[in-house]
Write an enzyme that holds these catalytic residues in place. Sequence first.
Site, PDB file in Angstrom:
ATOM      1  N   HIS A  50       0.848  -1.198   0.000  1.00 63.09           N
ATOM      2  CA  HIS A  50       0.000   0.000   0.000  1.00 63.09           C
ATOM      3  C   HIS A  50       0.884   1.250   0.000  1.00 63.09           C
ATOM      4  CE1 HIS A  50      -2.652   2.867   2.478  1.00 63.09           C
ATOM      5  NE2 HIS A  50      -3.150   2.832   1.271  1.00 63.09           N
ATOM      6  N   HIS A  96       1.259  11.268  -1.285  1.00 66.21           N
ATOM      7  CA  HIS A  96       0.309  10.787  -0.289  1.00 66.21           C
ATOM      8  C   HIS A  96      -0.585  11.944   0.139  1.00 66.21           C
ATOM      9  CE1 HIS A  96      -0.417   8.080   3.472  1.00 66.21           C
ATOM     10  NE2 HIS A  96      -1.478   8.219   2.698  1.00 66.21           N
TER      11      HIS A  96
HETATM   12  C1  LIG Z   1      -6.648   1.041   1.560  1.00 64.91           C
HETATM   13  O1  LIG Z   1      -6.618   1.671   2.804  1.00 64.91           O
HETATM   14  C2  LIG Z   1      -5.949   2.888   2.847  1.00 64.91           C
HETATM   15  C3  LIG Z   1      -5.865   3.412   4.245  1.00 64.91           C
HETATM   16  O2  LIG Z   1      -6.596   2.719   5.160  1.00 64.91           O
HETATM   17  C4  LIG Z   1      -6.601   3.887   1.914  1.00 64.91           C
HETATM   18  O3  LIG Z   1      -5.886   5.085   1.920  1.00 64.91           O
HETATM   19  C5  LIG Z   1      -6.607   3.297   0.520  1.00 64.91           C
HETATM   20  O4  LIG Z   1      -7.245   4.157  -0.371  1.00 64.91           O
HETATM   21  C6  LIG Z   1      -7.283   1.950   0.512  1.00 64.91           C
HETATM   22  N1  LIG Z   1      -7.332   1.362  -0.797  1.00 64.91           N
HETATM   23  C7  LIG Z   1      -6.270   1.171  -1.535  1.00 64.91           C
HETATM   24  C8  LIG Z   1      -6.453   0.535  -2.875  1.00 64.91           C
HETATM   25  O5  LIG Z   1      -5.175   1.439  -1.160  1.00 64.91           O
END
Ligand SMILES: *[C@@H]1O[C@H](CO)[C@@H](O)[C@H](O)[C@H]1NC(C)=O
Length: 307
Positions: A50, A96
């Site tokens: 992520h 971010h």
């Molecule tokens: C996953 O979770 C995070 C934070 O909890 C979020 O910012 C993000 O958009 C979500 N989805 C993806 C595909 O990362």
Amino acid sequence: MRAASFLFGAAVAVASVQAAIVPHRRATTCNGHAELCDRSYGNVTYLGAHDSFAFSEDPFALARDQEVDIPSQLGLGVRLLQAQAHVKDGVLHFCHTSCALFDGGTVEDYLKTVKTFLDANPNEVLTFIFTNPEGASLPQLWDPAFQNSGIAALAYVPPHLPMKQSEWPTLGSLIDSGKRVVVFLDAGADTDRSVPYILPEFEMIWETPFSVTDATFPCSVDRINGPLSTEDHMYMINHSLNKDVLGTGIIISDPKDAPTTNGVPSIFAHAGGCEGFAAGRAPNFVLLDFVNLGQGAKAVDQLNGLA
Ligand SMILES: *[C@@H]1O[C@H](CO)[C@@H](O)[C@H](O)[C@H]1NC(C)=O
Ligand SMILES: *[C@@H]1O[C@H](CO)[C@@H](O)[C@H](O)[C@H]1NC(C)=O
């Protein structure tokens, strides 16, 4: 006449030598495992990072979601790279929330780094899930970054859209064809189909909720688009735990929790809670913060039935 048949014979000899030393390429190891070569792309679990670009070793960099850089993430077994794009001075960057908060550099430079890995690792299939919150133009901003990095030439274009989970080719055939990068965008690719390899994410993948602050990760289908049924989609568990900073309402991901969150029991509990939405199938993508902490690769191997 004699000269002609000599030449013909020599040509046949050269062709058969070439055939012997350059056999039709057929991958015998796919993403590190022989067992995965015959599995459909849609029937494999991949480890995901992520905010892959938001890495920093500095514990005070609160907007980071990773500690180690892209080559290290890939070295740990990450095969899904997620990132969020923003336009800065007319150029696409991975940032971010905003580029003032965390600027991970240009998308093109990021993709060049990944291309170096792909060139050195020809038997690996890699997925990108990028988010496009500002609706940056596919032909004007996204495509040039992919073309200039050399990754566009490796990107898979499905025969039709949307592809059901069961319709994807095997990892072996993706690797043999040289089209071993799958590119999804959360917004824009559904309406603008002018860049064929940039695929609309939610028509083919659903996601669990994000910004989760509950460590038990109750599963629900959060983001999804039709026309395919939920079961015909692949799915991603968004397995990062967020914390409210001192009751301010600002949530961040805390590396202190990562060894537990990224442990096999926590990932399996989350996956298990979701399987009912997917005809009992494991998640395709396990998206983690701080992929260097915990046991993400081990959990993914187990979900693939390899360990
Ligand atoms: C996953 O979770 C995070 C934070 O909890 C979020 O910012 C993000 O958009 C979500 N989805 C993806 C595909 O990362
Ligand atoms: C792949 O298929 C097997 C057998 O049906 C299943 O157990 C597994 O959960 C599937 N994995 C994914 C990611 O679809």
